[in-house]
Design an enzyme around this catalytic site. Structure first.
Site, short mmCIF file in Angstrom:
data_model
loop_
_atom_site.label_atom_id
_atom_site.label_comp_id
_atom_site.label_asym_id
_atom_site.label_seq_id
_atom_site.Cartn_x
_atom_site.Cartn_y
_atom_site.Cartn_z
N GLU A 295 0.98 -1.20 -0.04
CA GLU A 295 -0.05 0.06 0.17
C GLU A 295 1.00 1.23 -0.03
O GLU A 295 1.70 1.53 0.98
CB GLU A 295 -0.88 -0.02 1.18
N GLU B 224 2.65 11.94 -4.97
CA GLU B 224 2.01 12.46 -3.73
C GLU B 224 3.30 13.31 -3.01
O GLU B 224 4.42 13.03 -3.12
CB GLU B 224 2.23 11.08 -3.15
N CYS C 269 -1.93 8.50 4.28
CA CYS C 269 -1.99 8.01 2.95
C CYS C 269 -3.35 8.47 2.10
O CYS C 269 -3.38 8.28 1.05
CB CYS C 269 -1.78 6.39 2.81
#
Lengths: 491, 491
Positions: free
Chosen positions: B228, B356, B265
């Protein structure tokens, strides 16, 4: 005969498939099922010519091909019906809990995107153009791009025309199904590497399947590649049963080893027995039956050559001796049935003997005791199937051996043959690597649909804007897990 | 402080884990649940010292860490209960059909083998040592080998000691749980590449997660690696709603961007709006709130440095301008909240802006119309979450936009913030690459158990020799699909 698809044509086809995806994934399950039944109906009534074409291309006999076509029709209908029944969506609903400040969350499945399917050489109908992978992907809501197997490209084209006709008939976008030809690896590579390809299904050799898997993982965006790559399907003979039922089991296994010229991914390639005399009767009868089995033409010249070479190489290994070989006259394009023996000691030392020999060949491994039999189980790699032949009492006594075998297989058979894969919900056709690239999925049975979808959760959406299957009223009457309880009730 | 585990120690640990696997996979679901509740109980009562250690190591505040510990306890209990409830086994039974010559086939799930877990830096409890991956693997019947995150190795060791105590208390083999330390990449690589490792769970950066995934696929026997790897979690603002509820939404989003120093996240990293004046109120209030948010110490110096650099790099891109930055005094180890704006035109041209930025930073993308908003949705990669802010009428009008967004996310939120992932059955925490390496699974919620099992079908076994969950009497009272019908009835 058919020209290889060019890179430009592939790119165009993938873009068209993507546009079709945006429409097709939104169709109702009923509509998808209608498409699949329409394909099934047309295929069922596709007449003799397609069978004769397949006979010419694959050398498989008429009855077998007619049976395989019927199986393909059954698959399309069964998976289509399963899709419409909806339990594969694994619907989960947690309603809002204001006390704990938990939002309303509801989960369904969504199609991954265009799926590229590489058909097998040994199943021109059931695991090719309109076969299991295509049926699962269509049920999941994914457009399919089939690359025809060059060994039966004409048959593939005929099946493709049927699918396209069905797509047209139910008024779906043409590019829900695409059929391409290509002998060069470049065509396969371009299809797997194309950014709009979202999953791959393959049935065939280890080298081919592993190559596609590696390409899939080397992409900028890795994608799942489901390769079913065959197996040696070990069979463990326990002494009591094999002694008492030698004749019946030998008869079954002579058939299982040689049927379809041994060209099944579930052909029993390794037979493991205790060398205490209990297996002698079985060996003797098997020998006789193998010697009297005529060689038959294999699928194509390449496969016949590979079989002859691999069999020869196995027979040259230390300690391996031929126990039975057909005595019926044959020619080079025919697969000549044979069974050999080797001691467990030599087998454990020799990695090469663990490789699949695709064709009518099986190796009997003779163990001095149960300890050695367990050691053989421990060195085996992943398998589609494993089989135990034993009385209930024997099996109970050897639970440890069973546990070891369980670790390496996807389907575990007691007192039967591994060939013959029933198309049913409970079937598992997929095992630890190198049997398949992903042991968590099956390529036979409607559970195979799950390969081509992913979950999506909707948080805090008003009832009316949710996908139908998640709405409070449960208008489709599906099974759903609502706040932890399985139910068909409305909320 | 802790020494890196040597290759010899890793090999020994993996062999011990394998031996434990052969025993642990055969434990009843009740026993596994007992282990998980025992861990939960001990962790719940682990006192203040562990919280203070975690505070020192991660700079996260006490209340947050206490809340996270409680969440970890909840996960262990919830997944353990779900494991015992049994519906995750997806039991399928087709009884023999003598007329069609179909054998009896029954399918259940079996544990993959030892699972290596790499904990996250930002969740020292909930996604680390005793976190979601560990809980799912234990529920599945897999021993777990945790490599401690070096940034909170002391906390990890304390949690590991609790788990080991629980394993001892319920009298399971010690090696059901193993805890190792390692700062060097060699330790991680050796763990992933070890032949007895059968799956990997990871929560962290894209570069780290992708590296583990590549190693997993480069093995002789490839294994599933569930990484992840975070997200930019795009938020699409529709004009009606953002105009009418500007203040409330700006308040929510100022919190969602800066809470936990933006180290989630699911932090909203991209906000996409139509530049027609409707968003001005939102921008203004968000600006004021960001300017008044104090910077806070980040998890560790490396993360603070990476945040400062990535934010700076984003701000240097063509067309990007700072809209708001904290005016509260800060030092170098603190993450300074900021929000910037850019035109959709520039955003679409610039790949870098899609990466990100882990920390309290968000980029507002201003579109000239809905067409441009859809274009932004089309260029985005896979995401853990996506959000729409809109009135019901607006959402209805823009179904095409919703469809595009659906294609890229695992969780789709309406009128909320992406931060805060509820632990419930319906949760999906996993999305198309690069959000995760396998969008077909979740790492939050009990469905995450499925990552660590594979199906196995038993063909033609007598009732008494079948696993309990497949026996005719249905002694465990599980839901099963019997000849196509979902039922709890005996056969």
């Amino acid at each position: 005969m058919f020209k290889d698809t060019t890179p430009e044509e592939i790119d165009k086809a993938m873009h068209e498939a993507w546009d079709a995806y945006l429409i097709y994934k939104k169709t109702s399950l009923k509509e998808r099922n209608r498409l699949m039944h329409t394909i099934a109906d047309l295929l069922e009534n596709s007449g003799e010519e397609i069978i004769h074409t397949a006979m010419e291309e694959t050398h498989l006999p008429e009855a077998r091909l007619k049976g395989e076509r019927a199986r393909t029709v059954l698959q399309l209908r069964q998976y289509g019906d399963a899709a419409e029944e909806g339990s594969w969506l694994d619907l989960r609903i947690n309603t809002a809990d204001e006390k704990s400040n938990y939002p309303d969350v509801r989960k369904t499945k969504v199609a991954l995107g265009p799926v590229v399917v590489f058909g097998s050489s040994n199943f021109p109908f059931a695991y090719s153009t309109a076969g299991g992978d295509t049926a699962c992907a269509l049920a999941a809501g994914c457009p399919v791009i089939v690359k025809a197997h060059p060994a039966h490209a004409k048959t593939s084209q005929m099946v493709a025309d049927i699918i396209s006709k069905a797509v047209e008939k139910v008024k779906l976008p043409k590019a829900v199904f695409t059929h391409l030809h290509g002998i060069s690896f470049d065509v396969s590579k371009a299809l797997v590497m194309h950014p709009l390809t979202k999953a791959v299904g393959f049935t065939g050799s280890l080298s081919g399947g592993k190559q596609l898997f590696d390409w899939g993982n080397q992409r900028e965006e890795p994608i799942p590649v489901f390769s079913e790559m065959g197996s040696t399907n070990p069979v463990f003979l326990l002494p009591g049963k094999i002694k008492s039922d030698a004749e019946e089991i030998a008869r079954q296994y002579a058939g299982s080893i040689t049927n379809g010229v041994g060209q099944f991914c579930t052909k029993p390639g390794l037979i493991i027995a205790i060398d205490d005399g209990s297996v002698d009767g079985f060996k003797e009868i098997l020998k006789e039956k193998i010697e009297n089995t005529a060689a038959q033409k294999m699928l194509h010249a390449g496969i016949a050559k590979a079989f002859a070479q691999k069999k020869e190489k196995a027979l040259q290994q230390k300690g391996v001796s031929v126990m039975a070989a057909t005595t019926v006259e044959t020619d080079i394009s025919e697969g000549q049935p044979a069974v050999a023996t080797v001691s467990a000691k030599e087998f454990i030392k020799n990695q090469l003997l663990r490789d699949e020999v695709f064709g009518p060949f099986s190796l009997i491994i003779l163990c001095k005791d149960f300890k050695e039999m367990a050691d053989v189980a421990s060195v085996l790699k992943g398998q589609l199937t494993a089989t135990i032949i034993g009385n209930e009492e024997e099996v109970k006594q050897h639970r440890d051996l069973c546990d070891k075998i369980e670790n390496i297989c996807g389907r575990f058979i007691l007192n039967g043959v591994p060939t013959g894969v029933t198309v049913c919900t409970a079937m598992q056709h997929g095992g630890p690597f190198p049997a398949t690239t992903d042991s968590r999925f099956t390529s036979v049975g409607s559970d195979g649909i799950s390969r081509f979808v992913r979950p999506i959760a909707f948080q805090n959406w008003p009832n009316k804007l949710l996908p139908e299957e998640l709405q409070n009223e449960n208008p489709l009457h599906f099974w759903r897990t609502v706040n932890g309880k399985m139910t068909k009730d409305a909320i």
